[in-house]
Scaffold this motif. Structure first.
Motif, PDB file in Angstrom:
ATOM      1  N   ALA A  35       0.845  -1.191   0.000  1.00 57.22           N
ATOM      2  CA  ALA A  35       0.000   0.000   0.000  1.00 57.22           C
ATOM      3  C   ALA A  35       0.880   1.240   0.000  1.00 57.22           C
ATOM      4  CB  ALA A  35      -0.919   0.000   1.222  1.00 57.22           C
ATOM      5  N   ALA A  36       0.457   2.254  -0.720  1.00 58.10           N
ATOM      6  CA  ALA A  36       1.257   3.474  -0.842  1.00 58.10           C
ATOM      7  C   ALA A  36       1.371   4.173   0.508  1.00 58.10           C
ATOM      8  CB  ALA A  36       0.607   4.411  -1.862  1.00 58.10           C
ATOM      9  N   GLY A  37       2.624   4.479   0.921  1.00 57.00           N
ATOM     10  CA  GLY A  37       2.876   5.212   2.160  1.00 57.00           C
ATOM     11  C   GLY A  37       2.760   4.405   3.423  1.00 57.00           C
ATOM     12  N   LEU A  38       2.480   3.095   3.330  1.00 52.68           N
ATOM     13  CA  LEU A  38       2.284   2.297   4.539  1.00 52.68           C
ATOM     14  C   LEU A  38       3.597   2.091   5.296  1.00 52.68           C
ATOM     15  CD1 LEU A  38       0.391   0.633   6.316  1.00 52.68           C
ATOM     16  CD2 LEU A  38       0.841  -1.337   4.833  1.00 52.68           C
ATOM     17  N   ALA A  80       7.050   5.672  11.331  1.00 45.22           N
ATOM     18  CA  ALA A  80       6.720   6.758  12.260  1.00 45.22           C
ATOM     19  C   ALA A  80       6.116   6.216  13.551  1.00 45.22           C
ATOM     20  CB  ALA A  80       5.758   7.742  11.590  1.00 45.22           C
ATOM     21  N   LEU A  81       5.302   5.142  13.452  1.00 44.39           N
ATOM     22  CA  LEU A  81       4.701   4.563  14.656  1.00 44.39           C
ATOM     23  C   LEU A  81       5.722   3.820  15.512  1.00 44.39           C
ATOM     24  CD1 LEU A  81       1.346   3.131  13.221  1.00 44.39           C
ATOM     25  CD2 LEU A  81       1.702   5.276  14.444  1.00 44.39           C
ATOM     26  N   VAL A  82       6.782   3.313  14.903  1.00 44.90           N
ATOM     27  CA  VAL A  82       7.790   2.556  15.661  1.00 44.90           C
ATOM     28  C   VAL A  82       8.462   3.441  16.701  1.00 44.90           C
ATOM     29  CG1 VAL A  82      10.028   1.391  15.436  1.00 44.90           C
ATOM     30  CG2 VAL A  82       8.170   0.819  13.897  1.00 44.90           C
ATOM     31  N   MET A 127       1.976  -5.048  10.845  1.00 47.61           N
ATOM     32  CA  MET A 127       3.402  -4.784  10.642  1.00 47.61           C
ATOM     33  C   MET A 127       4.060  -4.279  11.915  1.00 47.61           C
ATOM     34  SD  MET A 127       3.154  -2.989   6.874  1.00 47.61           S
ATOM     35  CE  MET A 127       4.921  -2.726   6.738  1.00 47.61           C
ATOM     36  N   LEU A 128       3.371  -3.418  12.688  1.00 46.79           N
ATOM     37  CA  LEU A 128       3.945  -2.874  13.917  1.00 46.79           C
ATOM     38  C   LEU A 128       4.139  -3.953  14.972  1.00 46.79           C
ATOM     39  CD1 LEU A 128       4.795  -0.185  15.250  1.00 46.79           C
ATOM     40  CD2 LEU A 128       2.484   0.011  16.131  1.00 46.79           C
TER      41      LEU A 128
END
Length: 494
Positions: free
Chosen positions: A368-371, A377-379, A472-473
């Motif tokens: 997905a684009a930008g995923l 950023a969340l990491v 993913m996170l």
């Protein structure tokens, strides 16, 4: 005020001491000597002494030591009060010593008179009474000796008290002098502080007057600038923003169209290749081959088909080679790719009437684009919270009418409703996490989570982006803990 009250206190003590008559001091001093009485057979018995009172020297020394020890901890005013109190105390002690001296002189006269009376009686009586008079005379002599010793001690104490009184008087004068000096310095400092305050007040008034004049001018200028900025924004900013949004929307539409055209061409090429090989597929996969979409098995030329008498199994395959990996639990006509499927081909095998048909994607699943940037950023955060709805608990369907919070942290995952914790487990080898493989319209937004062997959940997110970022996170944090999260029956991903 303090000194006057102290002097009144001293006068009151003096009145109390002298109010009982001239025999009062004699009675006080008489209690200091040993007490004797006549025993049987003419023996003089010395009675036990009462509790010994501290001497005048000890009392004055204790008071002086206490004053000197506390001198460093007192202010100048308190120190002066203490010195005055000590000086008055020394004066009272000196007066008491004088009164005791007068009492001793009075007792000396009384003893001499008593001795003369006893001597006159000794010549008039005889026998047993004469012996008692002799004993009384010896007791009078003993008392006279003790009285002389007392007089010497009293003289020494009087001299020491005089010295201490002189020292305290000098210290009191020094304290008064220090107070006067400090008071004068304080007055000078107060006057200088008042002058500084007056200067500051004048400066503040001038500054206020200047700021008022400048402030009014600045406000007028600011209002003009704000009005000009609003006019410019109304004229330019909305049109620019609308132009940019229109351009972005056009680019998105063009990209979607190009992607569908590319997918259509790839499928046509695959069909052409199979047509040349006389291996025309009966089924095909419908849907975008990208993360967040839904792949559906359809019969060629038909929008839908009946798979009630067929068995289906989905596989993921590497771009190079024909080795395929089974996707455990994916046995429905639809399948929602998850992050593990990115970069791999998705293939479905349909068994019907003893024959096996294959439907395969024309290319690998695209991310997905930008995923990836969003997950990076969340990491950086210690934990991330998602609003979810529980669809199943241990395979039992639940009413999807209550919002829960799924928290993904660096060490554990937690599912809670407000303050009530539903599940909270650290990353472990028994934990499983993957996308939902049982089909359904909510599959692209749902995940399967098994915190431990006796508990499992199917939860749905608000968007497909949140679902894929959560997968993913969580896998990223689990890898940091040397744990690999996968679905049931999955092999370790490469």
């Amino acid at each position: 005020m303090t000194r006057a009250s102290t002097i009144d206190f001293g006068r009151k003590k003096q009145g109390e001491l002298l109010g009982s008559g001239p025999l009062r001091p004699a009675n006080i001093i008489r209690n200091k000597f040993h007490t004797y009485k006549n025993g049987s057979n003419g023996i003089v018995i010395k009675l036990a002494d009462g509790p010994e009172m501290p001497s005048l020297k000890e009392a004055v020394a204790k008071e002086t030591t206490d004053l000197l020890d506390r001198r460093q901890r007192l202010s100048v005013r308190e120190l002066t009060m203490k010195f005055e109190k000590g000086f008055n105390t020394a004066t009272l002690l000196s007066n008491e010593a004088k009164w005791r001296h007068a009492a001793l002189l009075e007792r000396d006269i009384l003893l001499k008179n008593l001795k003369s009376v006893l001597e006159s009686l000794r010549g008039r009586v005889g026998g047993k009474n004469k012996d008692e008079i002799e004993e009384s005379l010896s007791m009078v002599d003993i008392l006279a000796v003790q009285l002389s010793k007392r007089e010497n001690e009293l003289l020494q104490q009087k001299a020491e008290v005089t010295k201490i009184a002189a020292t305290l008087k000098l210290a009191s004068e020094d304290a008064k002098r220090i107070i006067d000096e400090e008071r004068a310095n304080a007055r000078l400092e107060i006057e200088s502080a008042k002058a500084v305050v007056q200067k500051i007040e004048l400066a503040v008034k001038e500054q206020e007057s200047i700021s008022q004049r400048n402030g009014k001018q600045d406000v007028d200028e600011l209002n003009e600038e704000v009005q000009e900025a609003r006019r410019v924004k109304m004229l330019h900013c909305p049109s620019k923003a609308m132009d940019i949004e229109n351009e972005i929307q056009v680019l998105r539409d063009q990209l979607t169209e190009k992607a569908s055209d590319s997918l259509h061409l790839l499928k046509e090429l695959e069909l052409h290749r199979r047509y040349e090989e006389n291996d025309m597929p009966l089924y095909e996969l419908k849907g975008l081959e990208t993360l967040g979409s839904m792949l559906r098995i359809v019969v060629r030329g038909y929008a839908s088909a009946d798979f009630s008498n067929s068995s289906i199994q989905w596989f993921r395959m590497q771009p190079e080679g024909s080795k395929k990996e089974i996707i455990s639990g994916a046995t429905k006509p639809v399948y929602a790719p998850e992050p593990h499927d990115v970069g791999r081909y998705i293939q479905a095998e349909i068994k019907f009437g003893g024959q096996i048909s294959i439907a395969k994607t024309a290319g690998p699943v695209d991310p997905a684009a930008g995923l990836v940037d969003y997950v990076e950023a969340l990491v950086r955060n210690p934990e991330t919270e998602y609003n979810v709805v529980i669809l199943q608990v241990n395979g039992v369907a639940q009413a999807a009418d209550c919002v829960h919070v799924l928290c993904i942290g660096r060490l554990r995952m937690r599912l809670a409703k407000e303050k009530a914790v539903v599940a909270k487990e650290f990353y472990s080898s028994s934990m499983q996490l993957c996308g939902v493989r049982g089909g359904g319209d909510a599959a692209p937004q749902s995940i399967f989570w098994q915190p431990r062997k006796d508990l499992s959940f199917v939860v749905a997110f608000e968007t497909t982006r949140e679902r894929n970022s959560a997968l993913m996170l969580a896998r990223r944090f689990a890898i940091d803990c040397n744990i690999i999260l996968a679905g049931p029956g999955d092999k370790t991903p490469c």
